[in-house]
Design a protein around this motif. Structure first.
Motif, short mmCIF file in Angstrom:
data_model
loop_
_atom_site.label_atom_id
_atom_site.label_comp_id
_atom_site.label_asym_id
_atom_site.label_seq_id
_atom_site.Cartn_x
_atom_site.Cartn_y
_atom_site.Cartn_z
N ASP A 485 0.83 -1.20 0.00
CA ASP A 485 0.00 0.00 0.00
C ASP A 485 0.86 1.25 0.00
OD1 ASP A 485 0.73 0.69 2.76
OD2 ASP A 485 -0.51 -1.03 3.31
N GLY A 486 0.20 2.40 -0.08
CA GLY A 486 0.89 3.67 -0.20
C GLY A 486 1.52 4.19 1.09
N GLU A 487 1.33 3.49 2.19
CA GLU A 487 1.92 3.89 3.47
C GLU A 487 3.29 3.25 3.70
OE1 GLU A 487 0.53 5.82 6.47
OE2 GLU A 487 -0.02 6.63 4.50
N ALA A 488 3.49 2.08 3.10
CA ALA A 488 4.64 1.22 3.44
C ALA A 488 5.98 1.95 3.34
CB ALA A 488 4.64 -0.03 2.57
N TYR A 489 6.16 2.75 2.28
CA TYR A 489 7.47 3.38 2.06
C TYR A 489 7.91 4.24 3.24
CZ TYR A 489 5.60 8.11 1.19
OH TYR A 489 5.01 9.33 1.33
N LYS A 490 6.91 4.75 4.00
CA LYS A 490 7.26 5.63 5.13
C LYS A 490 8.11 4.89 6.16
CE LYS A 490 3.14 8.49 4.62
NZ LYS A 490 1.84 8.87 5.19
N ALA A 491 7.92 3.58 6.26
CA ALA A 491 8.72 2.80 7.21
C ALA A 491 10.20 2.90 6.84
CB ALA A 491 8.28 1.34 7.21
N GLU A 492 10.51 2.77 5.54
CA GLU A 492 11.90 2.87 5.11
C GLU A 492 12.42 4.30 5.30
OE1 GLU A 492 14.03 0.67 4.61
OE2 GLU A 492 15.68 1.83 3.77
N TYR A 493 11.59 5.29 4.99
CA TYR A 493 12.02 6.68 5.17
C TYR A 493 12.33 6.96 6.63
CZ TYR A 493 11.02 8.25 0.37
OH TYR A 493 11.04 8.45 -0.98
N TYR A 494 11.44 6.51 7.51
CA TYR A 494 11.69 6.80 8.93
C TYR A 494 12.94 6.07 9.42
CZ TYR A 494 11.31 8.10 13.69
OH TYR A 494 11.63 8.64 14.91
N SER A 495 13.04 4.77 9.12
CA SER A 495 14.19 4.04 9.66
C SER A 495 15.49 4.54 9.04
CB SER A 495 14.03 2.52 9.53
OG SER A 495 14.04 2.16 8.19
N TYR A 496 15.43 4.95 7.78
CA TYR A 496 16.65 5.48 7.14
C TYR A 496 17.11 6.77 7.82
CZ TYR A 496 20.15 6.17 3.56
OH TYR A 496 21.36 6.30 2.92
N MET A 497 16.16 7.65 8.06
CA MET A 497 16.51 8.94 8.67
C MET A 497 16.97 8.76 10.12
SD MET A 497 16.32 11.23 6.37
CE MET A 497 16.44 12.73 7.36
N MET A 498 16.28 7.91 10.86
CA MET A 498 16.67 7.67 12.25
C MET A 498 18.07 7.07 12.31
SD MET A 498 14.77 5.32 15.14
CE MET A 498 15.32 3.71 14.56
N ASN A 499 18.33 6.12 11.41
CA ASN A 499 19.63 5.47 11.37
C ASN A 499 20.72 6.45 10.94
OD1 ASN A 499 21.35 3.18 11.52
ND2 ASN A 499 21.20 2.89 9.32
N GLY A 500 20.46 7.17 9.86
CA GLY A 500 21.47 8.08 9.32
C GLY A 500 21.78 9.24 10.24
N LEU A 501 20.77 9.72 10.96
CA LEU A 501 20.99 10.88 11.83
C LEU A 501 21.48 10.47 13.22
CD1 LEU A 501 17.83 13.06 10.99
CD2 LEU A 501 20.21 13.56 10.37
N MET A 502 21.04 9.33 13.71
CA MET A 502 21.40 8.96 15.08
C MET A 502 21.92 7.55 15.28
SD MET A 502 17.84 9.93 17.06
CE MET A 502 18.63 9.56 18.58
N THR A 503 21.06 6.54 15.02
CA THR A 503 21.34 5.24 15.62
C THR A 503 22.54 4.51 15.03
OG1 THR A 503 19.53 4.32 14.30
CG2 THR A 503 19.07 4.80 16.60
N GLN A 504 22.94 4.85 13.81
CA GLN A 504 24.14 4.17 13.32
C GLN A 504 25.38 4.60 14.12
OE1 GLN A 504 25.44 4.82 9.32
NE2 GLN A 504 25.61 7.04 9.50
N LEU A 505 25.25 5.67 14.87
CA LEU A 505 26.38 6.13 15.67
C LEU A 505 26.76 5.14 16.78
CD1 LEU A 505 25.51 9.94 16.07
CD2 LEU A 505 27.18 8.89 14.52
N LEU A 558 9.86 15.11 1.64
CA LEU A 558 11.10 14.37 1.88
C LEU A 558 11.51 13.60 0.62
CD1 LEU A 558 13.37 13.42 3.77
CD2 LEU A 558 11.82 11.66 4.66
N ARG A 559 10.51 13.02 -0.03
CA ARG A 559 10.83 12.29 -1.26
C ARG A 559 11.41 13.23 -2.33
NH1 ARG A 559 7.60 9.91 -6.39
NH2 ARG A 559 9.29 8.55 -7.02
N GLU A 560 10.83 14.44 -2.42
CA GLU A 560 11.35 15.40 -3.41
C GLU A 560 12.81 15.75 -3.10
OE1 GLU A 560 6.97 17.50 -4.04
OE2 GLU A 560 8.63 18.69 -3.20
N LEU A 561 13.10 15.89 -1.80
CA LEU A 561 14.48 16.22 -1.41
C LEU A 561 15.44 15.08 -1.77
CD1 LEU A 561 13.78 17.96 2.01
CD2 LEU A 561 14.71 19.05 -0.03
N PHE A 562 15.00 13.85 -1.56
CA PHE A 562 15.83 12.71 -1.98
C PHE A 562 16.10 12.80 -3.48
CE2 PHE A 562 14.05 9.96 1.70
CZ PHE A 562 15.16 10.20 2.50
N GLY A 563 15.06 13.16 -4.23
CA GLY A 563 15.19 13.28 -5.69
C GLY A 563 16.17 14.39 -6.06
#
Ligand code: ZN
Length: 655
Positions: A485-505, A558-563
């Motif tokens: 469905d059209g909601e699913a991608y948000k899971a990847e966006y959120y986990s990517y941002m959380m990981n990239g900004l914080m948790t991968q540290l 956010l998607r536009e910014l990725f683009g």
């Protein structure tokens, strides 16, 4: 058939900095009887090599393991007393590392019990049970092994990489004896100079280099040579596998491998590798041999490992579907048309299900494999690249409920998103990255592919990640049935941002900067879109009870910014704009916010999660009829870590 998802326990054991998981071999029941037999025989061949790696990792490892196992099994005292528990942890670590050094860091681990305690246990154990070498007294064994176990200055590192030291003499790995680094290098320089320079075999790959009576010579790992007893057992099972091979091509793979094990002839190993590459039609596949060279400080000697697997048809269909639409994705990307490929071909990565892990892939395993390692074979014949789907799945499932999401995810809304979709979207993003991202775009005529120099790999990873991120939110994925469905991608966006900004540290040591290309790429992307979306508060930092969280307010923007970033990164790559690459990487990817880093490390520590993971194997049981014929092979998942290790030591100890 009952779905047993809810009662499957993915976490088997936890000790020191290690967690042991269990993986499922879904799809095994869908194999034909012949394929099941093949998996079973190859699995036995895999297990028969277990002792080889212990010995490769250090010359005292096998005796130490056997000593500890004997003491552990025959201990009659209080099994809950402090030093005994410490001995148990030490033994579990020895099993996990296939030796006395950390499997990842390579440092010798320190026992939590004393030499006196160990001595007392030994003296209380029936002498006939102790693993004494021929003619060895108990005293002599203790004098030999105790410094190895207890003295931090003896064999401190399995692989020493410190520039300037004699790497051969200072590494505890058992690949050289009595030779210096210079002597070893000179020995192989001669072999290389004398050999076929166009198609060089992997010199020194299957031997131990020793100085005997003043002469430097190789002890070859083969039938009749070093490790011959284990290799004979491996061959016995490979012969049975050959009888049920899926086709002639695979039969030839097995024959060449056996011939290599019998002779130690490295030319035959190359022939085997090429034949293995050609066998793409078989559902069942395997690796069994001397493969990885990380354990040798000179990078020549190969550690023994095995994996038995079969193609995951469902997941492979997914990657093939993506690849077959590669042209559509290329044409619709937000990149400047002059940087796009006119004709793009997707890479179709195979997804496999691991059925058995052994040697240097057990218990700690890779989740992807790209072989063979021979450079000339790779350039002439290519390589096989696979991702191991069921291991990734086990990691994901085991991480459920470990408190990580509860600690770092902003609210229930995001947590629910991740719980519902993140396993799926994580895999899908990886597929887009691998099958499309790296293969998209082109360099302008005359641009040097290495123009971005040290920034090249970060930019390349960012390009592939952004290509995937941009398309995660595209209706095309719904149309192809890749997202529900059209909601699913948000899971990847959120986990990517959380990981990239914080948790991968959490993987960066306090005070250090980010070095690794994939980690740099993730922070680059996350920090760039955070900054560019500042005005519209697309993504923002939020504090709750002194703790920092990431909140996404506008997924569409956010998607536009990725683009936008994808278009810029592709421009940098296509034009070879070194200066722009440097500015992006240095400004966004490298530096760590010290205050945030300290907070993240502290919060992660409080969860008591084990940073390193490994697996126990399933158990395969052949069902045999009255005439001795195998009528079926069943798979079960109830063996514990200690049970499995003790069983392997009992049934597969060949050296
Ligand atoms: Zn990549």
């Amino acid at each position: 058939m009952r779905k047993e998802e809810h009662i499957f326990n993915y976490v088997v054991d936890q000790f020191a900095d290690l967690q042991v998981l269990r993986y499922r071999v879904d799809g095994f029941d869908s194999l034909t009887l012949r394929q099941k037999k093949l998996v079973y025989y190859l699995s036995e061949a895999a297990l028969q090599g277990r002792d080889i790696l212990f010995d490769q990792n250090g010359k005292y490892n096998l005796q130490i393991r056997r000593l500890l196992e004997t003491l552990y099994v025959h201990f009659t005292g209080d099994r809950t007393e402090e030093p005994f528990l410490a001995l148990e942890v030490y033994l579990k670590r020895v099993w996990f590392s296939n030796g006395i050094h950390h499997h990842y860091g390579c440092d010798k681990f320190i026992p939590g019990f004393s030499a006196e305690y160990l001595k007392a246990l030994i003296l209380h154990t029936d002498i006939s049970l102790l693993p004494l070498e021929s003619g060895e007294t108990v005293e002599a064994m203790c004098d030999k092994l105790f410094p190895v176990i207890f003295d931090p200055s003896v064999m401190p590192k399995r692989v020493n990489q410190n520039d300037g030291e004699d790497l051969v003499e200072t590494s505890a790995a058992n690949y050289y004896e009595g030779v210096t680094q210079q002597e070893a290098e000179a020995f192989y320089a001669v072999q290389k100079a004398q050999g076929d320079t166009g198609h060089p075999v992997m010199y020194g790959m299957n031997s131990r280099l020793v100085k005997k009576d003043g002469v430097i010579q190789e002890e070859i790992w083969k039938v009749g040579g070093l490790y011959g007893k284990a290799i004979e057992k491996i061959i016995g099972w490979l012969h049975r596998a050959e009888e049920v091979a899926e086709n002639d091509s695979q039969r030839q793979v097995i024959r060449l491998l056996v011939a290599f094990y019998q002779t130690g002839d490295l030319k035959l190993f190359d022939d085997y590798s090429i034949q293995w590459l050609k066998d793409t039609a078989s559902r069942v596949d395997f690796v069994n041999g001397f493969i990885e060279s990380y354990g040798d400080p000179l990078g020549m000697k190969a550690s023994w490992e095995s994996i038995v697997n079969f193609k995951d048809l469902e997941a492979t269909r997914r990657t093939e579907l993506i690849s077959s639409n590669a042209q559509w994705f290329e044409e619709h990307s937000p990149v400047n048309p002059s940087f796009k490929k006119e004709q793009v071909k997707g890479v179709s990565a195979k997804v496999i299900t691991a059925a058995m892990l052994a040697g240097d892939l057990y218990p700690s395993s890779a989740i992807g494999i790209n072989l063979p390692n021979s450079n000339w074979i790779r350039s002439v014949h290519g390589s096989k690249s696979v991702t191991i789907g069921n291991l990734t799945d086990a990691y994901n499932k085991a991480a459920r409920g470990n408190g990580f999401r509860e600690e770092f995810v902003y609210s229930e809304v995001e947590k629910e998103l991740l719980d519902s979709y993140a396993d799926l979207t994580g895999d899908l993003h990886t597929d887009l990255h691998e099958c499309l991202g790296h293969g998209s775009g082109k360099l302008l005529p005359g641009v040097d592919p290495d123009a971005l120099k040290a920034y090249g790999s970060t930019i390349e990873e960012a390009r592939a990640d952004l290509f995937g991120l941009y398309y995660m939110a595209d209706a095309k994925l719904l149309e192809l049935g890749l997202l529900p469905d059209g909601e699913a991608y948000k899971a990847e966006y959120y986990s990517y941002m959380m990981n990239g900004l914080m948790t991968q540290l959490v993987r960066i040591e306090s005070g250090a900067q980010i070095e690794e290309a994939h980690m740099r790429n993730r922070q680059l992307i996350a920090r760039w879109v955070l900054e560019k979306g500042q005005d519209g508060q697309v993504v923002e930092w939020v504090k709750k009870k002194e703790k920092t969280f990431v909140r996404i307010n506008d997924y569409v923007r956010l998607r536009e910014l990725f683009g936008e970033l994808l278009a810029e990164i592709q421009r940098i790559k296509s034009e070879g704009d070194f200066e722009a690459a440097r500015v992006l990487v240095e400004n966004y990817a490298v530096k760590v916010d010290a205050k945030l880093h300290a907070e993240v490390l502290e919060r992660y520590r409080s969860l008591h999660l084990a940073p390193y993971k490994g697996f126990v194997n399933p158990v395969y049981t052949p069902q045999v009829d009255k005439s001795g014929e195998i009528t079926d092979v069943t798979v079960s998942y109830d063996e514990g870590y200690t049970e499995q290790m003790l069983r392997y030591s009992r049934d597969y100890s060949n050296l």
